[in-house]
Design a protein around this motif. Structure first.
Motif: not given
Length: 212
Positions: A81-88, A130-134, A142-148, A151-155
């Motif tokens: 259900v998520s289309d957040a860049p960090e999840d992708v 998102f993927v091409l840009d990444a 912010r969008e590709v922070d390795p620490q982020l 974390l899971t989506a719920r975290e």
């Protein structure tokens, strides 16, 4: 016929996807946990694993990691259900060959599964950017922070509420989970980010502009 295993922690969703794909691909089984998913995929040897990214215990990324140890050539298609860049980005980095959202129609989903089995990469139109840009270096830190990414989506959701100043019981009510579950998520985030308390968590989130 292309074979698939469905991995999602919601029983009704798994049942719905099985019904939608009936006759279009061969569903070898489904699993609700990371452990069951890894075991089932190794045993069933499907052409494609259709998995959610947001599951307890590490999510789709952890499923991919565990399966890769036994079946390095296994192909995965993320369905979320998520289309957040960090999840992708996180699940593609882990090894998934594609990512589509749960709004996809059954025929389109079956086609995506077959294409992944054939070696193609498949993304919902908006997510492809998102993927091409990444991988071209076009996304912000912010969008590709390795620490982020750890974390899971719920975290991440709990982290944002903490940073906004909500108490554990308020977060629990907002997310419809128990206070103990909130505490467990906060402990996991502290451990992963190597921080000591909620005040450091808040500062960490603010510095990365995770709070609106």
């Amino acid at each position: 016929m292309t074979s698939v295993v469905i991995v999602d922690d919601h029983h009704l969703f798994r049942s719905g996807v099985r019904a939608e794909l009936d006759g279009l691909v061969e569903v070898l089984g489904d699993a609700a946990t990371v452990e069951d998913a890894a075991r089932l995929v190794v045993e069933a040897e499907p052409d494609v694993v259709l998995l959610d990214v947001q599951m307890p215990g590490g999510g789709g990324v952890e499923v991919i990691r565990r399966v890769a140890e036994r079946r390095p050539a296994q192909r995965f298609l993320a369905l979320s259900v998520s289309d957040a860049p960090e999840d992708v980005i996180a699940v593609i980095r882990a090894g998934a060959r594609g990512y589509v959202t749960k709004t996809i129609s059954p025929p389109e989903l079956a086609d995506a599964v077959r294409r992944i089995a054939d070696g193609d990469a498949v993304f919902s139109p908006r997510l492809a950017g998102f993927v091409l840009d990444a991988f071209a270096g076009g996304l912000t830190e912010r969008e590709v922070d390795p620490q982020l990414d750890q974390l899971t989506a719920r975290e991440r959701e709990v982290l944002r509420h903490i940073a906004r100043g909500y108490l554990y019981k308020e977060i629990a009510k907002r997310l419809s989970i128990s206070t103990k579950t909130v505490e467990a998520h906060v402990s996991a985030v502290l451990r992963k980010l190597q921080l000591s308390n909620r005040h450091e968590l808040s500062r960490w989130a603010v510095e990365r502009r995770l709070v609106d």
